[in-house]
Design a protein around this motif. Structure first.
Motif, mmCIF file in Angstrom:
data_model
loop_
_atom_site.group_PDB
_atom_site.id
_atom_site.type_symbol
_atom_site.label_atom_id
_atom_site.label_comp_id
_atom_site.label_asym_id
_atom_site.label_seq_id
_atom_site.Cartn_x
_atom_site.Cartn_y
_atom_site.Cartn_z
ATOM 1 N N ASP A 38 0.798 -1.224 0.000
ATOM 2 C CA ASP A 38 0.000 0.000 0.000
ATOM 3 C C ASP A 38 0.833 1.278 0.000
ATOM 4 O O ASP A 38 0.290 2.367 0.192
ATOM 5 N N LEU A 39 2.139 1.171 -0.210
ATOM 6 C CA LEU A 39 2.976 2.367 -0.220
ATOM 7 C C LEU A 39 2.515 3.347 -1.292
ATOM 8 O O LEU A 39 2.211 2.959 -2.423
ATOM 9 N N THR A 40 2.490 4.619 -0.944
ATOM 10 C CA THR A 40 2.137 5.645 -1.923
ATOM 11 C C THR A 40 3.340 6.052 -2.766
ATOM 12 O O THR A 40 3.160 6.607 -3.843
ATOM 13 N N TYR A 41 4.549 5.781 -2.280
ATOM 14 C CA TYR A 41 5.751 6.088 -3.048
ATOM 15 C C TYR A 41 5.979 4.952 -4.051
ATOM 16 O O TYR A 41 6.102 3.790 -3.649
ATOM 17 N N PRO A 42 6.045 5.260 -5.337
ATOM 18 C CA PRO A 42 6.048 4.185 -6.346
ATOM 19 C C PRO A 42 7.406 3.612 -6.741
ATOM 20 O O PRO A 42 7.462 2.559 -7.369
ATOM 21 N N HIS A 43 8.512 4.261 -6.409
ATOM 22 C CA HIS A 43 9.809 3.864 -6.961
ATOM 23 C C HIS A 43 10.667 3.138 -5.935
ATOM 24 O O HIS A 43 11.586 3.704 -5.361
ATOM 25 N N PHE A 44 10.346 1.869 -5.738
ATOM 26 C CA PHE A 44 11.092 1.076 -4.769
ATOM 27 C C PHE A 44 11.171 -0.367 -5.227
ATOM 28 O O PHE A 44 10.355 -0.830 -6.016
ATOM 29 N N SER A 45 12.166 -1.047 -4.716
ATOM 30 C CA SER A 45 12.297 -2.488 -4.880
ATOM 31 C C SER A 45 12.329 -3.092 -3.491
ATOM 32 O O SER A 45 12.905 -2.511 -2.567
ATOM 33 N N THR A 46 11.736 -4.242 -3.351
ATOM 34 C CA THR A 46 11.737 -4.942 -2.074
ATOM 35 C C THR A 46 12.689 -6.117 -2.188
ATOM 36 O O THR A 46 12.545 -6.963 -3.074
ATOM 37 N N PRO A 112 1.100 3.757 4.710
ATOM 38 C CA PRO A 112 1.300 3.927 3.265
ATOM 39 C C PRO A 112 2.140 5.132 2.854
ATOM 40 O O PRO A 112 2.829 5.084 1.837
ATOM 41 N N ASP A 113 2.147 6.203 3.645
ATOM 42 C CA ASP A 113 2.852 7.414 3.236
ATOM 43 C C ASP A 113 4.248 7.558 3.827
ATOM 44 O O ASP A 113 4.952 8.514 3.523
ATOM 45 N N PHE A 114 4.694 6.612 4.648
ATOM 46 C CA PHE A 114 5.957 6.814 5.361
ATOM 47 C C PHE A 114 7.146 6.994 4.421
ATOM 48 O O PHE A 114 8.012 7.827 4.654
ATOM 49 N N LEU A 115 7.199 6.262 3.332
ATOM 50 C CA LEU A 115 8.348 6.358 2.429
ATOM 51 C C LEU A 115 8.307 7.653 1.626
ATOM 52 O O LEU A 115 9.347 8.280 1.404
ATOM 53 N N SER A 116 7.139 8.081 1.230
ATOM 54 C CA SER A 116 7.008 9.372 0.534
ATOM 55 C C SER A 116 7.515 10.507 1.414
ATOM 56 O O SER A 116 8.225 11.403 0.947
ATOM 57 N N ASP A 125 17.527 18.591 1.234
ATOM 58 C CA ASP A 125 18.831 19.104 1.641
ATOM 59 C C ASP A 125 19.899 18.047 1.380
ATOM 60 O O ASP A 125 19.812 16.931 1.910
ATOM 61 N N GLU A 126 20.913 18.388 0.579
ATOM 62 C CA GLU A 126 21.996 17.437 0.281
ATOM 63 C C GLU A 126 22.776 17.032 1.521
ATOM 64 O O GLU A 126 23.465 16.027 1.526
ATOM 65 N N GLY A 127 22.685 17.821 2.586
ATOM 66 C CA GLY A 127 23.395 17.521 3.819
ATOM 67 C C GLY A 127 22.759 16.417 4.644
ATOM 68 O O GLY A 127 23.360 15.938 5.607
ATOM 69 N N ILE A 128 21.558 16.012 4.284
ATOM 70 C CA ILE A 128 20.891 14.932 5.019
ATOM 71 C C ILE A 128 21.499 13.611 4.581
ATOM 72 O O ILE A 128 21.422 13.232 3.419
ATOM 73 N N GLY A 129 22.139 12.930 5.512
ATOM 74 C CA GLY A 129 22.799 11.663 5.202
ATOM 75 C C GLY A 129 21.984 10.455 5.605
ATOM 76 O O GLY A 129 22.207 9.356 5.107
ATOM 77 N N MET A 130 21.040 10.649 6.516
ATOM 78 C CA MET A 130 20.230 9.523 6.964
ATOM 79 C C MET A 130 18.918 10.068 7.526
ATOM 80 O O MET A 130 18.891 11.126 8.162
ATOM 81 N N ALA A 131 17.854 9.321 7.283
ATOM 82 C CA ALA A 131 16.545 9.663 7.828
ATOM 83 C C ALA A 131 15.882 8.372 8.270
ATOM 84 O O ALA A 131 16.177 7.302 7.748
ATOM 85 N N GLY A 132 14.992 8.489 9.213
ATOM 86 C CA GLY A 132 14.281 7.306 9.691
ATOM 87 C C GLY A 132 12.874 7.661 10.098
ATOM 88 O O GLY A 132 12.605 8.797 10.484
ATOM 89 N N PRO A 133 11.968 6.706 10.021
ATOM 90 C CA PRO A 133 10.575 6.964 10.394
ATOM 91 C C PRO A 133 10.399 6.950 11.909
ATOM 92 O O PRO A 133 11.232 6.425 12.653
ATOM 93 N N LYS A 134 9.308 7.507 12.362
ATOM 94 C CA LYS A 134 8.930 7.436 13.767
ATOM 95 C C LYS A 134 8.343 6.055 14.015
ATOM 96 O O LYS A 134 7.499 5.580 13.260
#
Length: 137
Positions: A38-46, A112-116, A125-134
């Protein structure tokens, strides 16, 4: 290592390789994969990296993938642990021109929207090296 691959990859936005290392735990893994449908972000591989499961996880995931979400299954003969499984998945994802890597435990379900949201923030921001969900629980 055996590679059971099924992949459908659009190319307009950054591509995300979602890596799920497993060792047994088929029910949790299928629940996790069902949430990814159900991801809303379409460009991924599992990419599921099996670490020598003994519960027929690989066959079940390959069968599930045929009628649900395309899943690449990399199979190890022995348990390489979480880190070893992640590293193998990362190596494969990077060989497929992946822009972002997401490591996901097989007992995780997502909204469904977490990856988007993660990609939107990361692209600001190009300075962001890592992000994570809550994580709620």
């Amino acid at each position: 290592m055996t590679n059971h691959q099924s992949e459908n990859r659009p190319s307009a936005s950054p591509h995300v390789g979602i890596i799920i290392p497993i060792w047994n735990g088929l029910d949790d893994t299928l629940e996790c994969l069902n949430s990814l449908k159900d991801l809303t972000y379409p460009h991924f591989s599992t990419i599921v990296v099996d670490n020598g499961s003994t519960d027929d996880s690989v066959d079940a995931i390959v069968a599930w993938s045929k009628s649900n979400l395309n899943v690449i299954v990399l199979q190890n003969k022995t348990n390489m642990g979480f880190t070893g499984g992640c590293n193998l998945g990362i190596q494969h994802a990077l060989s497929q021109q992946t822009d972002y890597i997401l490591l996901l435990n097989n007992d995780t379900t997502i909204t469904p929207d977490f990856l988007s949201i993660l990609i939107d923030v990361s692209e600001q921001d190009e300075g962001i090296g890592m992000a994570g969900p809550k994580i709620y629980r």
